[in-house]
Design an enzyme around this catalytic site. Structure first.
Site, PDB file in Angstrom:
ATOM      1  N   ASP A  13      -3.157   3.030   4.727  1.00  0.00           N
ATOM      2  CA  ASP A  13      -1.912   2.645   4.044  1.00  0.00           C
ATOM      3  C   ASP A  13      -0.680   2.930   4.890  1.00  0.00           C
ATOM      4  O   ASP A  13       0.408   3.159   4.356  1.00  0.00           O
ATOM      5  CB  ASP A  13      -1.785   3.358   2.687  1.00  0.00           C
ATOM      6  CG  ASP A  13      -3.025   3.206   1.829  1.00  0.00           C
ATOM      7  OD1 ASP A  13      -3.410   2.064   1.568  1.00  0.00           O
ATOM      8  OD2 ASP A  13      -3.604   4.237   1.433  1.00  0.00           O
ATOM      9  N   HIS A  41      -3.831  -4.292   2.240  1.00  0.00           N
ATOM     10  CA  HIS A  41      -2.559  -4.117   2.914  1.00  0.00           C
ATOM     11  C   HIS A  41      -1.564  -5.127   2.366  1.00  0.00           C
ATOM     12  O   HIS A  41      -1.940  -6.206   1.909  1.00  0.00           O
ATOM     13  CB  HIS A  41      -2.686  -4.233   4.436  1.00  0.00           C
ATOM     14  CG  HIS A  41      -3.525  -5.370   4.907  1.00  0.00           C
ATOM     15  ND1 HIS A  41      -4.846  -5.224   5.266  1.00  0.00           N
ATOM     16  CD2 HIS A  41      -3.249  -6.677   5.076  1.00  0.00           C
ATOM     17  CE1 HIS A  41      -5.342  -6.386   5.645  1.00  0.00           C
ATOM     18  NE2 HIS A  41      -4.399  -7.287   5.531  1.00  0.00           N
ATOM     19  N   THR A 300      -6.932  -0.344  -5.190  1.00  0.00           N
ATOM     20  CA  THR A 300      -7.435   0.430  -6.326  1.00  0.00           C
ATOM     21  C   THR A 300      -6.402   0.653  -7.423  1.00  0.00           C
ATOM     22  O   THR A 300      -6.766   0.958  -8.552  1.00  0.00           O
ATOM     23  CB  THR A 300      -7.903   1.816  -5.846  1.00  0.00           C
ATOM     24  OG1 THR A 300      -6.779   2.519  -5.289  1.00  0.00           O
ATOM     25  CG2 THR A 300      -8.985   1.684  -4.778  1.00  0.00           C
TER      26      THR A 300
END
Length: 429
Positions: A13, A41, A300
């Site tokens: 990230d 991303h 997620t």
């Protein structure tokens, strides 16, 4: 000719999608060398925000050919859902190609991944439950399904039968789940075969011939160094090698052809899922970084754990990957916070460690040793050159460069493609 690798230097990230998007317009090929739809991303183009998972960020480039490399694991349902979603918004994914040697995620991989995590309970690793680990396990066990297997139904069926001889034993006898039917899995794969076949290529040959012809290739690594199965915080890692060496393996481009290895690193640190995190914050500053930095996982939806910049990890990542340059992201998030702590070393049971501890036990016991620097109050989101940054911001960047042992060639001062200060363009040598 340029062969550039983009690698996350922390726990993911970091902003690899933005870096790839910027560089992708200057190269002929953008290749994803590892991972699957387990890591996402975000790319902002023309004010539009795109959240990509399995597709390389280069799919949004008007000129580059995006390729999913041989080191990837491909969930076909997820792949075509992502393609359809992009095209519904006007993007063109018709140039996408897939290595014939890429592994395919089967429904039984997902089933085993999810039930195994539940079975582990409190000892769970924190996987995304998308079957990535089991697919890589089958790859190294030589029972995996490759994209090229969809070209011959008899071979496909034979491989699935062989795999299910073992998988059904695991599902039924260990996890008390129903057996998976061979015909169901064959039908699942064949339902995508007609769409996949035109995309399949010998990626290794095409990429090396492109380099021979003077063209440029960008390799977009997934996950990050500290999630590498060999070099990361094992066992809280992914199942592949998202490092410079892994990019070479995942594309078939030899290491002597690499012209730049670009590490992507945040001006602070984040992590998703379980595992050690020495600089993690549990106070108002952790909440501040999470909120101001928009630290929520693309894939997620989980909130990311946040902490201060860790130069021990930065130095380690520089060495493991042989970085030539760093791309520092989210510098703007630190504006106006007063003082900025930087972790310069660890205290492990009373002993100072300037480098990564040798054992995971020691790393779990590591507490950060900080030095602090003053923050800046000026808005930096419109700065176009390093000299336009406030002096305190310049000092912070210079200090991170000193501590990491690698030059910082790009600085992100906002989410947009144009909110990037370029000091040294690796695409131009």
């Amino acid at each position: 000719m340029a062969a550039i690798i983009v690698v996350g230097a922390q726990w993911g990230d970091e902003g690899k999608g933005k870096a790839t998007d910027i560089l992708g317009g200057k190269v002929d090929y953008v290749v994803k060398p590892n991972g699957g739809n387990n890591a996402g991303h975000t790319v902002v183009v023309g004010g539009e925000k795109y959240e990509l998972k399995l597709l390389p960020a280069g799919v949004l480039s008007e000129n580059a050919t995006p390729i999913i490399g041989n080191g990837c694991v491909v969930n076909l349902e997820a792949l075509f859902e992502e393609i359809d979603g992009l095209e519904a918004r006007g993007a063109n994914a018709s140039r996408l190609r897939v290595s014939a040697n890429a592994q395919l995620v089967a429904p039984y991989h997902v089933a085993i991944d999810r039930v195994a995590e539940r079975f582990l309970g409190k000892r769970a690793i924190g996987t995304t439950g998308r079957g990535i680990g089991p697919t890589y396990a089958d790859k190294v066990s030589r029972v995996g399904i490759r994209a090229q297997d969809l070209l011959d139904e008899s071979i496909l069926r034979q491989k699935i039968e062989s795999a299910l001889d073992q998988k059904n034993q695991i599902l039924v006898k260990i996890y008390n789940r129903r057996a998976v039917d061979v015909d169901e899995v064959v039908e699942y794969f064949l339902s995508y075969a007609d769409r996949l076949k035109p995309m399949l290529i010998d990626a290794t040959t095409e990429l090396n011939k492109a380099l021979d012809a003077g063209k440029s290739v960008l390799m977009e690594g997934g996950q990050a160094t500290m999630l590498d199965v060999d070099h990361g915080t094992y066992p809280f890692v992914t199942s592949s090698n998202p490092t410079t060496g892994g990019a070479c393996v995942g594309t078939g481009i030899g290491p002597t052809r690499i012209t730049a290895s670009l590490g992507i690193i945040k001006a602070y640190t984040t992590r998703v899922g379980a595992g050690p995190f020495p600089t993690e914050l549990f106070d108002k500053w952790g909440e501040f970084l999470q909120t101001t930095g928009g630290e929520v996982g693309v894939n997620t939806g989980r909130k990311r754990r946040c902490g201060w910049y860790d130069s021990v990890i930065a130095r380690y990542a520089s060495r493991v990957n042989g970085f030539t340059d760093y791309f520092l992201t989210k510098l703007d998030v630190l504006t106006g916070i007063g003082e900025i702590p930087i972790c310069v070393a660890y205290d492990v049971d009373g002993v100072r460690h300037d480098e990564m501890p040798m054992t995971q036990t020691e790393f779990h016991h590591a507490t950060p040793i900080y030095e602090t620097m003053p923050a800046w109050d000026e808005d930096i989101t419109d700065c176009k050159t390093f000299e336009e940054l406030p002096e305190k911001a310049q000092d912070y960047v210079k200090r991170l460069e000193e501590l990491s042992g690698c030059r910082i060639s790009y600085i992100g001062v906002g989410p947009g493609r144009d909110q990037t200060i370029v000091i040294n363009d690796v695409a131009e040598g």
